[in-house]
Design an enzyme around this catalytic site. Structure first.
Site, mmCIF file in Angstrom:
data_model
loop_
_atom_site.group_PDB
_atom_site.id
_atom_site.type_symbol
_atom_site.label_atom_id
_atom_site.label_comp_id
_atom_site.label_asym_id
_atom_site.label_seq_id
_atom_site.Cartn_x
_atom_site.Cartn_y
_atom_site.Cartn_z
ATOM 1 N N HIS A 24 0.852 -1.192 0.000
ATOM 2 C CA HIS A 24 0.000 0.000 0.000
ATOM 3 C C HIS A 24 0.884 1.238 0.000
ATOM 4 O O HIS A 24 2.072 1.194 0.339
ATOM 5 C CB HIS A 24 -0.934 0.015 1.213
ATOM 6 C CG HIS A 24 -0.264 0.380 2.509
ATOM 7 N ND1 HIS A 24 -0.190 1.670 2.979
ATOM 8 C CD2 HIS A 24 0.377 -0.380 3.437
ATOM 9 C CE1 HIS A 24 0.465 1.683 4.140
ATOM 10 N NE2 HIS A 24 0.825 0.456 4.434
ATOM 11 N N CYS A 25 0.294 2.362 -0.427
ATOM 12 C CA CYS A 25 0.980 3.651 -0.347
ATOM 13 C C CYS A 25 0.136 4.557 0.539
ATOM 14 O O CYS A 25 -0.586 4.080 1.403
ATOM 15 C CB CYS A 25 1.205 4.235 -1.742
ATOM 16 S SG CYS A 25 -0.318 4.552 -2.643
ATOM 17 N N ALA A 26 0.194 5.850 0.329
ATOM 18 C CA ALA A 26 -0.487 6.777 1.232
ATOM 19 C C ALA A 26 -1.994 6.778 1.062
ATOM 20 O O ALA A 26 -2.718 7.170 1.973
ATOM 21 C CB ALA A 26 0.049 8.193 1.029
ATOM 22 N N ARG A 86 -3.788 4.201 -1.295
ATOM 23 C CA ARG A 86 -4.421 3.072 -1.973
ATOM 24 C C ARG A 86 -3.737 1.746 -1.686
ATOM 25 O O ARG A 86 -2.555 1.697 -1.387
ATOM 26 C CB ARG A 86 -4.470 3.335 -3.478
ATOM 27 C CG ARG A 86 -3.103 3.440 -4.107
ATOM 28 C CD ARG A 86 -3.107 4.212 -5.415
ATOM 29 N NE ARG A 86 -3.067 5.640 -5.196
ATOM 30 C CZ ARG A 86 -2.827 6.542 -6.127
ATOM 31 N NH1 ARG A 86 -2.644 6.162 -7.361
ATOM 32 N NH2 ARG A 86 -2.811 7.826 -5.855
#
Length: 661
Positions: free
Chosen positions: A26-28, A30
């Protein structure tokens, strides 16, 4: 039970179960999945999950947009699925295995050309402006050009030759540098190799065609006694530079594995650069020149042959699908090669690209017009239309047109008709890089009127067809299903949900948010990431920072701080939830260039230092540094930028007004 445990289970089922997940991270904002079979992901069911704000697929990754709560959702997902998360780089590597060889080549080309596109755009704008100064004979000036009647503008025109020509003449330097950056090899060696392809000691590539073969053999060779090598430059040549850059990188990778580290600093650069340079001027350069000439010949034949109208119609219609696949990046190389190879130093390909941008823009603008009273759809489609009109079509394509099909088809038809007219009237551009409506600046002066006729077709036909298709229910199944599912979901929420206060503020409460950065503040719709540009994550502004210091825009509690330190969220006592995301795709830097001064759960006051970041390092890694500053619970608040945008702003100046609904 975790906050999102139930929804995580629903997502696991909807993406095809545990056995369909090759990797997850995951990122910030999604969840990023690499799936074994993308077709098993039920997008309709996924988007019914209340925590999900949208989905899309990019570069082999199936991405599910969650928002600020993505770390919590991710933890709950890994807990219920039993799938262990991986690093961003591992996920990217796994994603590449989902791509066929052609997709991998196109991905590599995209990653090589993307960092140099800003320079190409600047060059195109400069050449377009010079085109107006020295190429247009104005009736108000007695049929003379601006430079003929004004010494000032003549001086400006002469001065602008320097950056305008430098960008294209020395394009191989940018390409060899970008190849080294992409391959993770020594970038300065890439720059040196590029300089060796365009050195003034070489016969300029533009002069090769007009120089007799006998003169080249006499004056422009390296004579080694029993053999000679032509001393020819590769100014503006794309493929020779690309091949030379790749040879340098692969040589460096080869020698790194075989030369002891204690002497690698001496031998690796020498054994990489010198052979690459020899290959460039003996084999790869001439080969690349021949390939480039061949591609130019084929495309030029299509643009000027007896069925050029058919070529224009097909290319015009298919350019938007090329954007979706990423194959459109090849057209930058072809366009540049056409300008370098043709006697007129123009290209007939770029006008059709600009027209395709406009056509897809008009299709999504028609969608906005029909849905302008639907706040959710309007706030996505209008920025997407503006972006497409200015030459960036990804928000329009991924946000609306491809999703609902009929606007996409309408845009393709309009673009095909405009392309047919463009090739029939032989419209030519002097440069590339200026897309959409501003593309007229790059058009050769004598083709301005025909181009405006093509523009009218590209702007009007897709708009009319989009409206007509909707009224006739032609290709509207995807939108009809979405509307039906939304209605069912809304009814279920009304019958099941208990009223819960989302904030502690009363309706009408106004809060001021100050800028967390010093730089230029712009409309959020200008973000390169369509998720932010379309307002999926929230409403706010976009700031291009000039200083690498992020401070708190309000007083509150740090709700989330990502391990990569590229993004931070906070919530005020009144309930305003905010996210600041430094740069785009900077999660891939894994914290390099970022220093956090707070921890999750900390209380902060407005103006407190949150994150320091190295702008130069981020840009050197090939990532935009533009920073969205958004209110993520925007359904509870009216978010309005303060003053006219774009404008310069300093930390601590008011930037947003937030009103509780």
């Amino acid at each position: 039970m975790g906050k999102f445990e139930s929804q995580a289970k629903d997502l696991l089922t909807a993406i095809g179960g545990k056995e369909n997940v090759k990797a997850v991270t995951h990122c910030a904002t999604r969840m990023r999945f690499v799936l074994n079979d993308d077709s098993k992901a039920n997008v309709q069911e996924i988007e019914k999950i209340s925590a999900v704000k949208g989905t899309f697929t990019n570069a082999g990754q199936f991405q599910v947009i969650i928002g600020n709560d993505v770390p919590i959702f991710y933890n709950d997902f890994t807990a219920v699925s039993g799938i262990e998360g991986v690093s961003k780089e591992v996920a990217k590597s796994a994603a590449k295995s989902n791509q066929n060889p052609l997709q991998r080549v196109m991905t590599m080309l995209a990653e090589i050309f993307t960092p140099i596109i800003p320079a190409i755009i600047v060059g195109g704008l400069i050449l377009g402006f010079r085109n107006i100064l020295e190429g247009v004979q104005w009736s108000s000036l007695d049929g003379k050009t601006i430079v003929e009647v004004s010494q000032f503008w003549n001086g400006v025109n002469h001065f602008l030759w320097l950056p305008g020509e430098a960008i294209f003449h020395f394009l191989p330097v940018g390409i060899t540098w970008s190849v080294a950056r992409k391959m993770g090899t020594t970038q300065i060696l890439g720059i040196v190799l590029g300089i060796c392809l365009v050195s003034p000691q070489l016969l300029n590539a533009y002069a090769v065609g007009s120089t007799p073969v006998a003169d080249i053999a006499k004056d422009w060779v390296w004579d080694f006694g029993f053999f000679a090598v032509n001393r020819i430059g590769y100014q503006a040549q794309v493929i020779p530079a690309l091949l030379a850059g790749l040879s340098l990188s692969y040589l460096e990778i080869f020698w790194r594995k075989r030369i002891p580290e204690m002497v690698s600093m001496i031998f690796v650069p020498f054994l990489s650069l010198l052979p690459a340079l020899i290959l460039a001027h003996t084999v790869l350069g001439p080969l690349g020149w021949t390939i480039g000439k061949g591609i130019s010949f084929v495309v030029l034949a299509g643009l000027t042959g007896p069925v050029k109208w058919l070529f224009g119609a097909i290319f015009g219609a298919l350019y938007a699908p090329l954007v979706i696949t990423g194959l459109h990046h090849m057209t930058n190389a072809i366009d540049t090669q056409l300008i370098a190879d043709t006697a007129s130093k123009t290209t007939g390909l770029w006008p059709m690209i600009a027209l395709s941008n406009m056509a897809q823009g008009s299709a999504v603008f028609a969608y906005f017009f029909m849905n302008r009273k639907n706040e959710r759809e309007a706030e996505i489609s209008l920025p997407a239309a503006i972006s497409a009109y200015l030459g960036v079509t990804e928000p329009a394509l991924f946000g609306v047109n491809v999703k609902y099909v009929y606007p996409f088809v309408a845009g393709m038809i309009g673009s095909g008709l405009a392309g047919l007219l463009s090739t029939t009237m032989n419209v030519q551009a002097n440069a590339i890089g200026v897309g959409g409506i501003p593309g007229f600046l790059a058009i050769n002066v004598k083709y301005m009127v025909p181009f405006f006729i093509c523009m009218a077709v590209a702007l009007v036909v897709p708009f009319v067809l989009t409206v007509a298709f909707r009224k006739a229910n032609f290709l509207t199944k995807a939108e009809d299903e979405k509307l039906a599912s939304q209605a069912a979901l809304a009814q279920a929420e009304v019958s099941q949900a208990a009223p819960v206060a989302s904030t502690t503020a009363s309706a009408g409460t106004v809060s001021s948010i100050v800028s967390p950065l010093t730089g230029e503040v712009k409309l959020l719709s200008e973000a390169v990431d369509p998720v932010f540009a379309q307002g999926v994550m929230g409403q706010g502004v976009l700031i291009e920072p000039s200083e690498g210091e992020l401070v708190a825009p309000v007083s509150g509690t740090i709700s989330v701080l990502f391990p990569s330190k590229h993004a931070v969220g906070l919530v005020t006592d009144e309930g305003v939830e905010m996210l600041m995301h430094i740069g785009m795709d900077t999660v891939n830097l894994d914290g390099k260039g970022f220093t956090a001064h707070v921890s999750q759960g900390d209380k902060v006051v407005a103006g407190a230092s949150l994150i320091s970041f190295d702008i130069a390092a981020i840009k050197a890694a090939g990532y935009p540094v533009e920073t969205p500053v958004i209110v993520t619970n925007h359904n509870d608040y009216q978010v309005n930028p303060i003053d006219v945008l774009p404008r310069q702003i300093s930390r601590g100046e008011d930037v947003l007004k937030v009103t509780k609904l």
